[in-house]
Design an enzyme around this catalytic site. Structure first.
Site, PDB file in Angstrom:
ATOM      1  N   CYS A1279      58.096  46.736  81.165  1.00  0.00           N
ATOM      2  CA  CYS A1279      59.170  46.488  80.206  1.00  0.00           C
ATOM      3  C   CYS A1279      58.652  45.943  78.878  1.00  0.00           C
ATOM      4  O   CYS A1279      59.409  45.869  77.910  1.00  0.00           O
ATOM      5  CB  CYS A1279      60.179  45.510  80.795  1.00  0.00           C
ATOM      6  N   HIS A1519      64.038  39.111  75.080  1.00  0.00           N
ATOM      7  CA  HIS A1519      63.991  40.192  76.069  1.00  0.00           C
ATOM      8  C   HIS A1519      65.321  40.248  76.811  1.00  0.00           C
ATOM      9  O   HIS A1519      65.839  41.327  77.086  1.00  0.00           O
ATOM     10  CB  HIS A1519      62.832  39.940  77.032  1.00  0.00           C
ATOM     11  N   HIS A1560      68.704  48.068  79.451  1.00  0.00           N
ATOM     12  CA  HIS A1560      67.259  47.818  79.458  1.00  0.00           C
ATOM     13  C   HIS A1560      66.509  49.131  79.660  1.00  0.00           C
ATOM     14  O   HIS A1560      66.463  49.654  80.764  1.00  0.00           O
ATOM     15  CB  HIS A1560      66.935  46.836  80.574  1.00  0.00           C
ATOM     16  N   GLU A1748      34.861  39.707  35.355  1.00  0.00           N
ATOM     17  CA  GLU A1748      36.099  38.949  35.528  1.00  0.00           C
ATOM     18  C   GLU A1748      37.090  39.749  36.383  1.00  0.00           C
ATOM     19  O   GLU A1748      37.214  40.969  36.207  1.00  0.00           O
ATOM     20  CB  GLU A1748      36.755  38.639  34.168  1.00  0.00           C
ATOM     21  N   GLU A1791      32.941  36.086  27.068  1.00  0.00           N
ATOM     22  CA  GLU A1791      32.025  35.341  27.922  1.00  0.00           C
ATOM     23  C   GLU A1791      30.634  35.951  27.896  1.00  0.00           C
ATOM     24  O   GLU A1791      29.617  35.238  27.881  1.00  0.00           O
ATOM     25  CB  GLU A1791      32.567  35.334  29.362  1.00  0.00           C
ATOM     26  N   LYS A1795      26.957  34.325  26.777  1.00  0.00           N
ATOM     27  CA  LYS A1795      25.758  34.362  27.613  1.00  0.00           C
ATOM     28  C   LYS A1795      24.595  35.013  26.872  1.00  0.00           C
ATOM     29  O   LYS A1795      23.433  34.614  27.024  1.00  0.00           O
ATOM     30  CB  LYS A1795      26.049  35.116  28.908  1.00  0.00           C
ATOM     31  N   SER A1801      29.044  28.845  28.947  1.00  0.00           N
ATOM     32  CA  SER A1801      30.491  28.911  28.781  1.00  0.00           C
ATOM     33  C   SER A1801      31.101  27.540  29.006  1.00  0.00           C
ATOM     34  O   SER A1801      30.629  26.756  29.821  1.00  0.00           O
ATOM     35  CB  SER A1801      31.088  29.903  29.794  1.00  0.00           C
ATOM     36  N   ASN A1815      37.042  46.933  17.215  1.00  0.00           N
ATOM     37  CA  ASN A1815      37.348  48.126  17.995  1.00  0.00           C
ATOM     38  C   ASN A1815      36.613  49.354  17.478  1.00  0.00           C
ATOM     39  O   ASN A1815      37.047  50.473  17.693  1.00  0.00           O
ATOM     40  CB  ASN A1815      38.856  48.393  17.965  1.00  0.00           C
ATOM     41  N   SER A1817      33.072  51.865  17.026  1.00  0.00           N
ATOM     42  CA  SER A1817      32.246  52.534  18.032  1.00  0.00           C
ATOM     43  C   SER A1817      31.117  51.644  18.525  1.00  0.00           C
ATOM     44  O   SER A1817      30.614  51.800  19.634  1.00  0.00           O
ATOM     45  CB  SER A1817      31.668  53.842  17.458  1.00  0.00           C
ATOM     46  N   ILE A1843      32.507  47.161  27.154  1.00  0.00           N
ATOM     47  CA  ILE A1843      33.503  46.686  28.128  1.00  0.00           C
ATOM     48  C   ILE A1843      33.893  47.847  29.034  1.00  0.00           C
ATOM     49  O   ILE A1843      34.129  48.958  28.567  1.00  0.00           O
ATOM     50  CB  ILE A1843      34.769  46.157  27.425  1.00  0.00           C
ATOM     51  N   SER A1844      33.984  47.587  30.326  1.00  0.00           N
ATOM     52  CA  SER A1844      34.439  48.613  31.274  1.00  0.00           C
ATOM     53  C   SER A1844      35.386  47.959  32.286  1.00  0.00           C
ATOM     54  O   SER A1844      35.328  46.760  32.517  1.00  0.00           O
ATOM     55  CB  SER A1844      33.256  49.263  31.997  1.00  0.00           C
TER      56      SER A1844
END
Length: 1858
Positions: A1279, A1519, A1560, A1748, A1791, A1795, A1801, A1815, A1817, A1843-1844
């Site tokens: 059951c 039950h 049941h 990050e 950051e 470095k 930091s 911004n 190239s 940056i990626s």
């Protein structure tokens, strides 16, 4: 003309004819008229595939030409060539000539028409009457090998011979069923000895031809065996194979070869059951023979007569007289022999006749007595005195302790949801009822809820808290005080209104003059003008005046005469009203203040008039009963006290009769149990509805210590009267009470009976209301006397009436009531005053009762005359006042007469007055109706017929709107945001298991319809439509009906359209009768009827039996078994054998047992897997329980929005879809076939064994739907199977073995299991339950006092579970989170089914002095953030060392090494490893922190994962099997768990006991419970156990559980528990949590994206569901795997292979080439690698790498953003596709710059606005402030940044050049 031109012209002609036919109207009606009327055609032959036009012509003849043809003597024939060939060709049967040897036979009557009738019934057109001679022989021909092959294949496929094409091979015909194919090949091998190579691939015609060369033309072993089995199992007894062949030979002239052919064909036409008689068998053979002839192209001959002639009726006829003469001597001899034998045996052959004559005399005497009794008493009296009392049917209600908590919680939520807004009388009344049931358990319960009431949610919560605190204080005050009856409702009065349309409306309205019962008592005490009477002084003055007027009577003027009459009337009235008021010795001076209305009014009118209260007591004197001021004063004081402070009846025992719904007695009963009395109430209409009425009354009004016992009782039966009183006083088998009050209000109306129509009903009524009432009192007196109860007399409230014949037309009613008044005198004259006291209550006009409801409309008019009518509430209050201690004491001194008539007795000619009032009301109504009608006519004349349309009321009936809803998604701001701060990112979503779909097949249809019934106790219109579809009552039709286009539901039987709004009204009664728990329906279980359960009894025969015929093989088997106790001999004519069983042989003889398990939960009648779309061949192949599983699987996926199972493979690999469905028993039908049917040698499929395996059902799911290669695990947990399945599926996903799992359980109902459960005493005995007055629907009663075993059921329940991450990715709905699953065994023992407490270990823990810090989610968050930083640092360092690694490897392998590829792959690995480590950290500190920690219980830890505590489990689904042991044990387990884990006192769980509704189902039990809990999470509604009529007292100690009997709508459930227990020490528990806690781990963007996916998926699922209903296609079986065969191994071995939509077919399938695996972060990784490579290629440079987490940046914190980003960068990030990722990237870049400068930091709080990322190239940052100074000091010439982003993190690389 050339053939090709002919063919072309023929084609053209055909096309033109068809075009003409299609383009032209048929005009068949006109055509018929021409043929039948104009041409008067008598013979019409239709040539076509069916009798279509002929049928139409017959109907036309019947409707239009029948009379015409009769008048003109036209006889017509309508023939069809395919049915009436003989008539068309005039091929008549030859007429047999009469036999010359019997010339007298011609004059004899024809033989019986019975044989002829049998022939007519035969389907064979050539059939004729049996003849005297055999049929002419047909040329014999042996069967061919092809005949046998085709027959064996057709028989195995269960198809007609014509449905087996010869151009197809066996492999094609079996449809891929290898087992079936192997069976057929085995049969062919057995039949022919050997078969050609690969016979399965050879077309049947070629296979037959290849076998023909070695075929001898005789039937082989297999075909002979099948024919023998057919004859023995389907032909009637004695009609053996020899008889069959003999009949075919003589009837149709068929030789042995042709006979074989007929018998082979019969195998494919096998009847469903054994043919009942030999004539029917011959009809069957005739049908087969004719079809054989048609198939073989032969013509069957009609039998011819033997000799020279024959009788026309088929046989020689003889004169009966001649036959009688021939047999006369024989009969005389037989009679003589019989008499001799009788004398020898000393038997009287006339004994029977003599006894019959004697019995006839006795019967006449008895019948005369019965006739006399019947004539004297009548039918109504006879039926009315039948006893009905049965102590077994007594219902005892005493669980007020549980209903108190239920009512308190309901009231709490009523206030919260605004249903109770102000403190009105209803709230006060509820509070009083709760106070009456006050106990420490209730106080704890209320205190917890009020202490934890979230007042910040709104005003209703604040009101709930305020009222709750006040109620708690009130309850504390009355904790030790007796409960009281106190009615605070507003007294009401009658109001009759007649509207402008003449409609009469009666209603009860509050009385402006009496806002509460205290005012009511005051009004009753004051009386009214009609109850005024003259006092002593005024009477004396009036008498003096009368005397003077009499003395000068002869001189009286007209005015004086009038004055005389008035004075005389006043005096008479005063004397008649109350004679003793003018006698000073009785009541003293009239000036002395008395306890009457005048005193209460404040200004007694001394010397003038006084008033009698409307309610008053009378005292007996020598003249009769007179109003007593003193007694009345006591009574009114009692009423005043009762109205103000209440009235207690604690410790009192009461007997009540006549307390049905709507009666005064019912109101009195409410008052008694409110006051704590123990009451036994009787009912003459005992039924479930009646007992539910009293149970609901007790649950609402029953106070602490009260008890209500309901018993069936007929007061017309003397036996019942005695049995009832015996039951009350019996201390062993009864109640053991001593009565304090008797309230005998039982009565039946006798309206319409004047003195000349006193009938049987009148006598019965007199017996009930007088004779047996006195018997009842006498029985009580006898019991009290026998038990020595002399100091505790029972007060009898006699129901007297002012009607002493006043109204008339009421039979013996007034006589019955008047006769009761003799008890006032008997009390003195007889010897029972120590045992009974008498209080007679003259009950006034009580509105709304069964007797007086018809007079309601005139009550207002009557009250205008100054009298008072009463509501039921008011009259009950009056009567309960008579049961107060003060009145009880008065009754012990003398009988008391209570006049509760309201002054009605002072109205003369009341009947005429009522008639006048009623006439006035009806006349007013009629006038207004006439005016309205006239106005309407005038309006139509003036304004037109349609002018009323705008003013007519139109009731808009709702139509069915069958929704397919996903769970409600919470709102972010209200529901999720408050949780997000703590839970965001705290768990590894790949290791979180969620439920994304669920389904069931059970006694209430599916999960949706079951929830409707469970939640509300009834079906909605939509639920009825779906149930009607499930049960096959309706189907969808789209096409013409009766010449009109129709799209919608139609009745499945009639095909008539059914509007969806009418479905509920039309089908609901049938649906309810054939759903749920009910009497077992044999048609659902292959004829199993528990009242005739078949068993086999072995017997040894004591003498040789008659021989019977069998095949050689069977005969040898008999010989093998019985040896010398059987003889077998060959029948030379047929080759068959005769078998004779001799003395000593054993036989197994069937017998029928009357089994007592008559009730079960069964799937709805008419449930059919075909309706869902499951193919016919699958239905015939598999066990029925497999069909439940297949339907459940399809519905579970549909509830998840998955309409194509192959969609899973867009997201996961084939190996990641698992199946963990299990069962307790498996395929019971297959097991039954395997063991029972096979033993009985019944026809059975050869592969039955495979269908009995429990894992076969899961296999069919995979073979027909999934085609996965994932894990398959099959739990068998009795059951507890379904919950064990969830546990296994949960572990499978958490361990990473699968990402999707189907879990659940299934089991069927079968007679074998039912019988064995009964032997274990585990199930409910239906016979006992019926004896106790229970209906099938009531027989499963978990937690109740009377629970008596579980109720078996059948079905399947399933959930679709998957990892949370996958669910979010797919956009499937999430119904709940599975937080914890556990299973447990138990201790040493010897009982397999004994309930255990092993599940307690879910709460195991040994805590320290202080709680573990891991339980604090904030602490875990800190640890997780620390671990994430470590992972990022590791990732940064690994990226920095990449170039050095590459240079080192290149130095070792300069030739083959490609640096860029190496760097790319290593960077991807670092990224993946970082993600894995972070998920591991989340799992370790989020999902899994509590494991292996003895200080933290698994239950506590699982809840703490989501920031919850044990106090936040809202419901527990038990039950709850309705067995005595389980329900108690399970409640104990849950309570101990809660107590051990420190759940707060008073925080009781709401218990759900679903099996009261479903029964049941064993394996499916936990799944249904789990589904129900998911529906509770979504709706917040907790369903009650509607069969919990009285919760067992033993459950009271389980203070952490409330046992609700009705549904309670809460403001939300956060978590639930499901427990399940199975035979074999199986215990299991699941903890589920609301999905909003999962959503709280996401950010808002993720949640909104998920929401959009879910909404899209829901629309798709909605369409699919409705198409499935319309087209019967919810289940769509897959015909092939999602890959081609040649791709199989590639797909299996490549974990990244995924399906894609085929461009041509749109099907999901695997493409020939796997898609190129692309890392989500490959582009970002490439950018990082290029930056690193550039840095190493540049001299005098320094690298800074920063990683990050994207979700670590709180972009909603404006202050933080202002500190790190200048306005230009903020604008850039906000406009990015993913602002969160963009902000994280900028943060990471800054950051990284720090470095690369060599500056540490300063943390998250450092202002980074000094670094501005451009911004362009080059990504060169602009430095300001501290950053610029640091760069200047270091001599940095140039900085570049890359940056990626990936899904989870941002990586930045900064390069500083020096």
């Amino acid at each position: 003309m050339r053939p090709e031109i002919e063919q072309e012209l023929a084609h053209t002609l055909l096309v033109e004819l068809l075009a003409y036919q299609f383009a032209s109207p048929v005009r068949w009606i006109e055509t018929q008229d021409v043929i039948l009327a104009e041409k008067r055609t008598e013979r019409i032959v239709e040539i076509g595939p069916a009798d279509t036009l002929g049928g139409m012509a017959r109907r036309t003849l019947a409707s239009k030409y029948e009379a015409y043809d009769a008048a003109t003597s036209v006889q017509r024939q309508i023939l069809c060539y395919n049915k009436d060939a003989k008539e068309i060709y005039y091929d008549v049967d030859p007429v047999e000539e009469e036999t010359e040897s019997a010339p007298e036979a011609a004059a004899a009557p024809p033989t019986s028409a019975a044989p002829a009738a049998a022939v007519v019934a035969a389907p064979a057109p050539a059939a004729s009457a049996p003849s005297a001679g055999p049929a002419a022989p047909v040329e014999d021909a042996p069967v061919t090998a092809l005949d046998i092959v085709r027959t064996l294949v057709a028989q195995k496929l269960k198809k007609a011979l014509s449905d087996v094409p010869l151009n197809k091979a066996i492999k094609d015909l079996v449809g891929g069923k290898s087992t079936l194919q192997n069976e057929i090949l085995g049969d062919l091998g057995k039949e022919f000895g050997s078969t050609p190579e690969k016979p399965e691939d050879t077309p049947l015609d070629e296979l037959g031809a290849s076998m023909q060369a070695t075929f001898n033309g005789q039937l082989g072993k297999q075909s002979s065996s099948l024919i023998a089995r057919l004859v023995s199992s389907k032909m009637p007894g004695g009609f053996n194979i020899t008889a069959v062949r003999k009949y075919l030979e003589t009837r149709w002239g068929l030789g042995p070869g042709r006979q074989d052919g007929v018998l082979l064909l019969a195998l494919t036409m096998e009847p469903a059951s054994r043919i009942g008689s030999e004539p029917d068998a011959k009809v069957f053979l005739d049908d087969v023979a004719n079809k054989y002839a048609a198939n073989s192209g032969i013509s069957l001959n009609v039998p011819t007569a033997s000799g020279d002639g024959g009788a026309s009726a088929g046989g020689m006829l003889m004169d009966p007289a001649a036959i009688d003469a021939l047999t006369k001597d024989q009969r005389a001899l037989f009679k003589q022999q019989l008499e001799i034998i009788a004398r020898y045996l000393k038997m009287d052959l006339r004994d029977g006749q003599k006894a019959f004559v004697a019995s006839q005399e006795t019967q006449k005497t008895l019948q005369a007595q019965l006739d006399l009794w019947q004539a004297e008493h009548g039918d109504f009296y006879a039926s009315g005195i039948e006893p009905s009392f049965d102590p077994l049917k007594a219902r005892v209600y005493d669980s007020s302790w549980n209903w108190a908590r239920q009512d308190a919680l309901s009231m709490y939520y009523d206030i919260i949801f605004g249903r109770l807004k102000v403190v009105d009388r209803e709230i006060v009344s509820q509070c009083i009822r709760i106070m009456n049931r006050s106990n420490p358990l209730l106080l704890e319960f209320m205190q917890y809820h009020i202490d934890n009431c979230p007042t910040e949610r709104g005003e209703t919560y604040q009101l709930a808290k305020e009222l709750g605190e006040q109620l708690i204080e009130n309850c504390k005050e009355v904790l030790g005080v007796s409960p009281v009856y106190k009615d605070v409702a507003v007294p009401t009065g009658p109001q009759t209104t007649i509207d402008a349309r003449g409609n009469i409306e009666y209603q009860e309205v509050p009385r402006a003059s009496a806002r509460k019962l205290e005012h009511y008592v005051k009004q009753m005490a004051e009386g009214g003008p009609i109850s005024e009477y003259s006092n002593r002084a005024k009477v004396q003055n009036d008498l003096r005046s009368v005397y003077k007027l009499i003395r000068r009577q002869h001189r009286l003027s007209k005015s004086s005469q009038l004055q005389f009459n008035a004075l005389y009337k006043d005096v008479v009235r005063a004397l008649s009203m109350n004679e003793n008021q003018i006698m000073p010795q009785e009541n003293g001076s009239t000036k002395k203040p008395g306890r009457n209305g005048s005193v209460r009014n404040g200004s007694p009118r001394a010397g003038k008039v006084e008033t009698i209260p409307f309610l008053h007591l009378k005292k007996k004197n020598e003249h009769g009963w007179d109003y007593s001021k003193k007694l009345t004063g006591i009574y009114l004081d009692v009423l005043e006290s009762a109205a103000r402070s209440g009235l207690t009846f604690q410790g009192k025992n009461v007997l009540m009769t006549g307390a049905g719904a709507g009666s005064i007695g019912a109101e009195v009963l409410q008052g008694l149990i409110s006051g704590g009395a123990k009451v036994i109430v009787t009912t003459s209409r005992y039924s479930r509805e009646v007992t539910e009425y009293y149970q609901a009354m007790y649950a609402r009004y029953g106070a602490r210590g009260s008890q209500l016992v309901v018993v069936p009782f007929n007061q017309g039966s003397k036996q019942d009267v005695e049995a009832l009183v015996d039951y009350i006083y019996d201390t062993k088998k009864g109640l053991g009470w001593d009565l304090d009050f008797i309230v005998p209000f039982a009565a039946i109306p006798e309206n319409g009976r004047e003195i000349d129509s006193i009938d049987s009903k009148s006598e019965l009524a007199h017996r009930i209301m007088l004779t047996n009432l006195l018997r009842l009192l006498g029985s009580v007196k006898a019991q009290k006397q026998a038990n020595g109860f002399e100091t505790r007399p029972a007060q009898v409230i006699l129901p007297l009436s002012p009607n002493h014949g006043t109204f008339g037309n009421d039979g013996l009613y007034s006589e019955s009531k008047l006769a009761l008044e003799t008890l006032f005198n008997r009390w003195y004259s007889e010897n029972w005053s120590n045992y009974l006291t008498i209080c007679g209550a003259v009950i006034g006009w009580t509105r709304g009762t069964g007797l007086m409801s018809g007079n309601n409309m005139v009550a207002e008019g009557v009250e205008k005359l100054g009298v008072r009518t009463f509501s039921q509430q008011e009259m009950a209050f009056n009567l309960l006042g008579l049961m107060a201690p003060a009145i009880v004491n008065l009754c012990q001194l003398d009988p008391v007469w209570a006049d509760l008539n309201g002054g009605l007795q002072f109205i003369p000619d009341l009947k005429d007055l009522m008639t006048r009032l009623r006439t006035e009301i009806m006349e007013t109504s009629d006038v207004r109706r006439a005016v309205i009608k006239e106005t309407a006519i005038e309006n139509k004349v003036v304004n037109g017929e349609d002018s009323e349309v705008l003013y007519k009321k139109v009731i808009a009936e709702p139509r069915a709107n069958i929704k397919f809803q996903f769970p409600n998604l919470p709102t972010w701001d209200e529901d999720i945001k408050p949780l997000n701060e703590n839970l965001k990112g705290m768990v590894n979503l790949d290791k979180v298991v969620v439920v994304t779909g669920f389904s069931e097949v059970g006694p209430w249809g599916n999960s949706r319809t079951r929830w409707e019934m469970e939640a509300s106790g009834k079906f909605s219109l939509e639920g009825c439509v779906e149930m009607a579809w499930i049960m096959g009552l309706i189907r969808h039709h789209n096409g013409p009906i009766k010449g009109k286009t129709y799209s919608g539901w139609v009745d499945s039987k009639t095909g008539e359209p059914v509007d969806d709004k009418d479905v509920k009204a039309k089908y609901e009664k049938y649906i309810l009768e054939h759903s749920g728990i009910r009497l077992i329906e044999p048609e659902l279980f292959k004829g199993y009827d528990p009242k005739k359960k078949q068993l086999l009894q072995e017997i040894v025969i004591e003498e040789d039996l008659e021989p019977f015929e069998a095949s050689k093989e069977t005969a040898e088997e008999f010989k093998r078994e019985h040896g010398e106790k059987v003889e077998i001999f060959e029948v030379l004519e047929s080759g068959e054998y005769t078998v004779r069983l001799k003395k000593g042989a054993t036989l197994l003889i069937p017998k029928a047992l009357q089994f007592d398990r008559l009730v079960a939960g069964q799937v709805p009648t008419g449930w059919d897997a075909r309706r869902y779309g499951i193919p016919e061949d699958i239905i015939e192949q598999v066990d029925p329980v497999t069909l439940f599983v297949l339907v459940c699987t399809a519905e579970a996926m549909l509830s998840a929005g998955v309409t194509d199972p192959y969609e899973f493979y867009k997201y996961v690999h084939l190996s990641e879809v698992g199946n963990c469905i299990g069962s307790g028993i498996g395929g019971t039908h297959a097991l039954r076939g395997m063991y029972k049917d096979r033993y009985l040698d019944k026809p059975l499929q050869k592969d039955i064994l495979q269908e009995s395996f429990i894992n076969t059902m899961s296999a069919w799911v995979n073979m027909l739907l999934l085609s996965s290669t994932g894990p398959i695990k099959t739990p068998v947990g009795a059951c507890a199977t379904a919950v064990e399945s969830v546990d296994i599926g949960y572990e499978t996903i958490v361990e990473g073995k699968a990402r999707v799992c189907f879990v659940g359980g299934f089991d069927d109902f079968q007679e074998e299991g039912s019988y064995e459960f009964a032997n274990m005493k585990a199930t409910s005995n239906a016979e006992d339950e019926f004896a106790h007055g229970r209906t099938p629907q009531e027989m499963s009663r978990p937690t109740t006092t009377t629970r008596a075993g579980f109720m078996e059921s059948q079905g399947c329940g399933m959930q679709l579970i998957m990892s949370a991450q996958l669910a979010l990715d797919m956009g499937v709905p999430i119904y709940g989170i599975i937080a914890l699953t556990t299973t447990a065994t138990d201790k040493i023992g010897r009982s397999v089914p004994a309930p255990g407490q092993g599940v307690l270990t879910t709460a195991r823990e040994n805590p320290g002095k202080f709680p573990s810090p891991l339980l604090d989610i904030k602490y875990r968050r800190r640890q997780l953030e620390l671990r994430k930083r470590q992972i990022r640092e590791w990732q940064e360092s690994e990226l920095l060392y990449l170039q050095e690694e590459a240079e080192a490897i290149k130095a070792q392998n300069p030739a083959d090494f490609v640096v860029e590829e190496y760097l790319q792959e290593r960077a991807q690995h670092i990224n993946r490893e970082a993600i894995r480590q972070e998920k591991d950290a989340q799992f370790s500190l989020g999902n899994n922190f509590w494991k292996q920690d003895s200080r933290i219980a698994p239950l506590r830890g699982a809840l703490a994962t989501w920031g919850l505590t044990v106090d936040e489990i809202g419901v527990a689904s038990f039950h709850g099997t309705s067995t005595v042991a389980n329900d108690k044990n399970e409640s104990d387990v849950i309570c101990q768990q809660m107590k051990h884990l420190g759940r707060k006192k008073g925080n009781a769980l709401l218990g759900i006991f679903q099996k009261y509704l479903t029964g049941h189902p064993k394996g499916a039990a936990g799944a249904w419970m789990f589904n129900g809990c998911l529906q509770v999470l979504d709706s917040g509604l907790v369903p009650g156990n509607r069969n919990a009529d009285n919760v067992d007292k033993v459950m009271e100690k389980f203070d952490y559980i409330v046992y609700p009997s009705r549904s309670i709508q809460t403001d939300g459930i956060k978590a639930f528990s499901v427990t399940s227990f199975g035979f074999g020490q199986k215990g299991a528990q699941v903890i589920g949590i609301h999905p909003k806690y999962l959503y709280a781990t996401l950010d808002r963007a993720q949640f909104e994206a998920y929401r959009a996916k879910v909404e899209t998926r829901q629309k798709k699922a909605y369409r699919y569901f409705h198409n499935g209903l319309v087209n019967n296609s919810i289940f769509v079986a897959k015909n092939k795997a999602p890959y081609e065969d040649e791709l199989q191994s590639k797909v299996f071995l490549n974990p990244d292979y995924r399906v894609a939509a085929d461009k041509k077919t749109s099907e999901l399938k695997y493409p020939p080439k796997p898609p190129v695996a692309t890392d989500a972060g490959s582009e970002s990784t490439k950018a990082v690698i290029e930056s690193l490579a550039k840095a190493h290629a540049t001299e005098n440079s320094k690298i800074g790498v920063d990683v990050e987490s994207i979700d670590s940046i709180n972009i909603s914190n404006e202050t933080f953003i202002e500190r790190i980003l200048p306005a230009s960068e903020q604008q850039y990030c906000q406009n990015a596709p993913s602002p969160q990722s963009s902000f994280a990237g900028r943060w990471s870049a800054k950051e990284a710059v720090f470095k690369s400068l060599g500056v540490c930091s300063k943390g998250a709080g450092a202002p980074l606005k000094d670094i501005e990322i451009e911004n362009d190239s080059n990504g060169a940052p602009t430095l300001h402030g501290v950053a610029a100074e640091a760069a200047k000091e270091a001599g940095v010439k140039h900085i570049s940044v890359s940056i990626s982003h990936s899904d989870m993190q941002a990586v930045a690389v900064a390069i500083s050049q020096f």
